[in-house]
Design a protein around this motif. Structure first.
Motif, PDB file in Angstrom:
ATOM      1  N   PRO A  88       0.793  -1.254   0.000  1.00 13.52           N
ATOM      2  CA  PRO A  88       0.000   0.000   0.000  1.00 13.52           C
ATOM      3  C   PRO A  88       0.817   1.292   0.000  1.00 13.52           C
ATOM      4  O   PRO A  88       0.581   2.178  -0.825  1.00 13.52           O
ATOM      5  N   LYS A  89       1.759   1.437   0.922  1.00 15.06           N
ATOM      6  CA  LYS A  89       2.536   2.680   1.004  1.00 15.06           C
ATOM      7  C   LYS A  89       3.446   2.830  -0.220  1.00 15.06           C
ATOM      8  O   LYS A  89       3.659   3.939  -0.720  1.00 15.06           O
ATOM      9  N   THR A  90       3.997   1.721  -0.669  1.00 15.04           N
ATOM     10  CA  THR A  90       4.852   1.747  -1.861  1.00 15.04           C
ATOM     11  C   THR A  90       4.049   2.199  -3.072  1.00 15.04           C
ATOM     12  O   THR A  90       4.529   2.992  -3.893  1.00 15.04           O
ATOM     13  N   ASN A  91       2.822   1.708  -3.173  1.00 17.79           N
ATOM     14  CA  ASN A  91       1.940   2.125  -4.264  1.00 17.79           C
ATOM     15  C   ASN A  91       1.687   3.627  -4.204  1.00 17.79           C
ATOM     16  O   ASN A  91       1.682   4.315  -5.234  1.00 17.79           O
ATOM     17  N   LYS A  92       1.514   4.157  -2.993  1.00 14.64           N
ATOM     18  CA  LYS A  92       1.241   5.588  -2.835  1.00 14.64           C
ATOM     19  C   LYS A  92       2.405   6.442  -3.328  1.00 14.64           C
ATOM     20  O   LYS A  92       2.209   7.425  -4.044  1.00 14.64           O
TER      21      LYS A  92
END
Length: 274
Positions: A88-92
């Protein structure tokens, strides 16, 4: 930027961005413009530390890899460029790196206009090099086959806390001087919250030829995104390359064994991974 007012507004937007810790546009632009022989800049502590630490932890625990490099140019380097596979954070952060705000920021610092992000993340996304892994010095592919545009800017974000010289994996920058002699002019540890921005062309060699070592189960982790232009940039060959040009520390071509070169060529034809 059209004028000073635009510059002020962009700096204000950057200051208000929760992902960014600090970035002074004017000083960054001046440092980039003055850099030689390849235009580049290392930005320290660019990202919000808590946010980037969450990303670092996600990637440390990540195991759904798209593939792993196993050829003469690179060994034991894992990668993932599929949007639906990112944590999730990497995608952001990867979405943000492809946002209008960040494109305007990179365009301002580098003075490169009309930059285009890559939704395919060819060669980009998450990179993770294991113990004894390396990536030899190289000049990148200059042509995006799906989008029919020229590669121009690389942005690399390093995620490695407590990384020391004994761990190897330094990012090295090199080029040929006017007298034809190849020179590695900069070597930098890939430490946490260090971001490298540089012009990529047929003369901007870079890599991590010094193998990763003394890390045990830990890997050398980073994020990579690339930006493109529709018109052929300066110092880019007329030949549209979808392959990578590897060289040794003396700037001599690294071609590997014939069977390895054929295998790598076939892989590039089918999925354009470099």
């Amino acid at each position: 930027m059209k004028n000073q007012y635009d510059e002020i507004l962009l700096q204000k937007d950057i200051n208000n961005c929760s992902y960014i810790n600090k970035l002074d546009l004017i000083s960054s632009k001046n440092l980039f413009t003055a850099s030689k022989p390849i235009k580049h800049i290392f930005l320290n502590d660019l990202w919000n530390e808590t946010f980037l630490d969450q990303i670092s932890q996600e990637i440390t625990n990540f195991n759904d890899w798209e593939g792993e490099k196993k050829h003469y140019g690179s060994e034991l380097k894992r990668y993932q460029s599929k949007w639906d596979k990112f944590p999730p954070k990497t995608n952001k952060i990867l979405n943000f790196l492809n946002s209008p705000l960040f494109l305007e920021t990179i365009s301002y610092i580098t003075n490169e206009k009309f930059l285009i992000p890559d939704p395919y993340l060819i060669g980009g996304g998450i990179h993770s090099t294991k113990e004894n892994g390396f990536l030899k010095l190289h000049a990148d592919f200059n042509w995006h086959p799906q989008m029919q545009i020229y590669r121009r800017i690389n942005v690399l974000i390093y995620l490695n806390k407590n990384w020391q010289s004994k761990n190897g994996g330094q990012i090295e920058l090199g080029t040929k001087k006017n007298n034809g002699v190849f020179e590695i002019f900069h070597s930098e540890l890939p430490t946490f919250n260090k971001t490298l921005v540089f012009i990529t062309d047929d003369h901007s060699f870079h890599g991590q030829p010094n193998p990763v070592k003394n890390t045990g189960e830990l890997a050398r982790n980073s994020l990579a995104v690339y930006y493109y232009q529709s018109k052929k940039p300066e110092n880019t060959s007329e030949i549209k390359r979808t392959g990578t040009n590897y060289v040794n520390r003396f700037g001599k071509p690294e071609k590997g064994k014939i069977k390895d070169r054929i295998k790598l060529k076939l892989k590039k034809i089918f999925n354009y991974k470099n």
